[in-house]
Each structure stands twice: as structure tokens, then as C-alpha cells.
Design an enzyme around this catalytic site. Structure first.
Site, PDB file in Angstrom:
ATOM      1  N   SER A  53       0.795  -1.226   0.000  1.00  0.00           N
ATOM      2  CA  SER A  53       0.000   0.000   0.000  1.00  0.00           C
ATOM      3  C   SER A  53       0.828   1.278   0.000  1.00  0.00           C
ATOM      4  O   SER A  53       0.358   2.323  -0.449  1.00  0.00           O
ATOM      5  CB  SER A  53      -0.952   0.015   1.197  1.00  0.00           C
ATOM      6  OG  SER A  53      -0.251  -0.205   2.405  1.00  0.00           O
ATOM      7  N   HIS A 278      -0.363   6.445   6.351  1.00  0.00           N
ATOM      8  CA  HIS A 278       0.186   6.237   5.016  1.00  0.00           C
ATOM      9  C   HIS A 278       0.513   7.598   4.404  1.00  0.00           C
ATOM     10  O   HIS A 278      -0.026   8.623   4.833  1.00  0.00           O
ATOM     11  CB  HIS A 278      -0.827   5.535   4.111  1.00  0.00           C
ATOM     12  CG  HIS A 278      -0.820   4.057   4.214  1.00  0.00           C
ATOM     13  ND1 HIS A 278      -1.213   3.389   5.339  1.00  0.00           N
ATOM     14  CD2 HIS A 278      -0.470   3.097   3.312  1.00  0.00           C
ATOM     15  CE1 HIS A 278      -1.113   2.086   5.137  1.00  0.00           C
ATOM     16  NE2 HIS A 278      -0.658   1.885   3.917  1.00  0.00           N
TER      17      HIS A 278
END
Length: 303
Positions: A53, A278
Site C-alpha cells: 500500500s 500512510h
């Protein structure tokens, strides 16, 4: 990165974390012909992007693959556009080293994108192998027991051996196997291992809050574990005939504790489009810049 966490007030945030973390090159140019008016020909770099990811960039606009939560503004896409490379991007949220050679649910093995004509391969992998989303979820759940202390460190390293360090050590041969597999399938390719950006404050000073539910003294512990992971990746790259791109140093000062717009890593409750903990769009741009700088001193091997 794959396991869902219980829901509660912070649990709703943590569930999202666990679901989503599962956590360049100059083109060769022909020299001028002495007495020819024929058009200049250039080799178009065949670039394959692999990874998890942090490579696919979940929720970063614009998402072009719902299954893998892949953005057309992840670092690979940005590098490919800047270098006019022909990109095949198979990075996928939740990927582990095993997903390089076996299907990830309905998603084909990432190595299926490789062939002997591949010139450049980038790969960001390993975070899901050590179960970093589960680690973050566990740490967040432990925070209420000692918000000013280090309950996460006590949980993972309190018995003497450090369980996260052990997991990183066990993941090293898996990274080595990934690199061997890339070289076998694409023997002419330049292979680049792209590390993880700076998630936590470099100075160890935390920002415990509802948005970042980690205990004050656990920030430095988690920072050190990420550095261990990156160091392992760098070592395996050196030993495995690949290059390592450090995306940590260029992102220091833009961790999840920074205010907007200085923050390139989102909190557990993102305020800009990105997965929890993230890179947001700015973070992916920073990673792309690091990759491009690493590639620019010399040409990609091409044929």
C-alpha cells in the site's frame, strides 16, 4: 495490514488502519548522426512497479484500481510520467512477499508483470510481512493503560526478546527471495528497493491524541522499529544485486505528528485523502522525488 481490529471509540479508526495498512531514469538518447536526417530513436523504458500500500497509495486521488486501492499519483506513476517510461503498475494494498508469486485473492501474482524485456523494477514490500498494522492497532489499544509511558514497547520487548525485531529478522530471507525472483524473470532490469518514509517524529517527541492514539514514550520505539525495517531492506538490496532508495531521510519533519500542510504521513484519522498512517499525495510526491534522484545519475540498463 489485513487483520481487522475491534471497534470502539478509537476502534473505528483502528479498524480502518488494519484494513488499509496490510501495511526514472534518464532515457538513452542517440548521439547526433554525422550526415543523417533520420529521426532520433529512443528506447522507451519498460518499468514495472511492485509492492504494497505504500507503493499503491490507497485513497490518494485518483484511484484507478479499487481492488488494490491504487492511485495514478503514487510514486511509480509520478516517476513514470517524469521519465516518459512505459509503466506497468501492479502494486496492491495488503501485499506481502508471498503475493509476488501467488495470487492475492482475485489479483494475479505481481511477478506475472515481469518478463525479459523489463528494464526497471521498483518494489516496496515487507511492512505487511512483519504485521505492522497489527502492531499499530495493539499499541493504540494499550495506550489507555499508560498514556505517558511505553506500554507498546513493554508488550513487544518487555520479556527480553523484541518480537518486532524478531519478525524483521524472519522477513529478511523473504526479501532476498523476492529479489532473486525479480532477477530471474527480468535479468536485464535495474532493480530498486524503495524503503518506507518517516512515519513518526525523528526526535521521538510524540503527539498523543484521539487522532494519534499512541502513548508518549512509544513514538521513539516505533520510530526505531521502522528504522530497523528499512535497514534490513537496505542490507538485502545490497546483497541481492539491487539498489536501495532511502525515502525516510527526505520525509523527516513531515511525519504524522506535523500539522497540515507540513504533514506528508496521515494520522489514524486522515484529514487529506490517504489511508491511515500512510503517505498522502505530498508524501507520494516526496517518495517519487527520492526515487527519481536515485535513478538520475545513470541510465537504466536497456536493450
Amino acid at each position: 495490514m489485513r487483520r481487522l481490529l475491534p471497534t470502539s471509540r478509537t476502534g473505528r479508526v483502528l479498524t480502518a488502519v488494519a484494513a488499509l495498512l496490510c501495511a526514472g531514469t534518464a532515457l538513452a538518447t542517440a548521439g547526433p548522426a554525422a550526415a543523417s536526417t533520420a529521426p532520433e530513436t529512443r528506447h522507451r523504458v519498460d518499468y514495472v512497479a511492485l509492492g504494497d500500500s505504500y507503493a499503491s497509495a490507497p485513497l490518494v486521488p485518483t484511484q484507478v484500481d479499487a481492488t488494490c486501492r491504487r492511485s495514478d499519483h503514487n510514486y511509480a506513476s509520478l516517476v513514470a510520467r517524469r521519465t516518459r517510461s512505459a509503466l506497468t503498475d501492479v502494486s496492491c494494498a495488503g501485499a506481502t512477499t508471498a503475493d509476488m508469486t501467488t495470487a492475492q485473492g482475485t489479483v494475479p501474482a505481481q511477478f506475472d508483470a515481469l518478463d525479459r524485456g523489463t528494464d526497471l523494477v521498483t518494489v516496496t514490500i515487507g511492512g505487511n510481512d512483519i504485521g505492522f498494522s497489527t502492531v499499530l492497532g495493539t499499541c493504540a489499544q494499550l495506550t489507555p493503560s499508560a498514556p505517558a509511558g511505553a506500554p507498546c514497547k513493554a508488550h513487544y520487548a518487555g520479556a527480553g526478546a523484541d518480537l518486532i525485531t524478531d519478525s524483521i529478522t524472519r522477513t529478511a530471507p523473504k526479501i532476498a527471495q523476492v529479489l532473486r525472483g525479480i532477477h530471474h524473470r527480468s535479468p536485464h532490469a535495474r532493480v530498486v528497493v524503495v524503503g518506507y518514509p518517516d512515519l513518526f517524529p525523528e526526535d521521538g517527541v510524540g503527539c498523543t491524541s484521539a487522532e494519534v492514539p499512541l502513548a508518549a514514550d512509544d513514538f521513539s520505539y516505533l520510530r526505531d522499529k521502522e528504522k530497523e525495517l528499512n535497514a534490513m531492506l537496505a542490507g538485502q538490496a545490497r546483497r541481492g544485486g539491487a539498489e536501495y532508495v532511502n525515502t525516510y531521510s527526505p520525509t523527516v519533519g513531515h511525519d504524522l505528528c506535523r500539522p497540515l500542510p507540513e504533514r506528508w504521513i496521515e494520522t489514524f484519522a486522515p484529514q487529506t485523502p490517504a489511508a491511515p498512517v500512510h503517505p498522502n499525495a505530498a508524501g507520494e510526491r516526496a517518495m517519487a522525488g527520492a526515487v527519481q534522484r536515485a535513478l538520475s545519475p545513470r541510465h537504466v540498463r536497456h536493450h
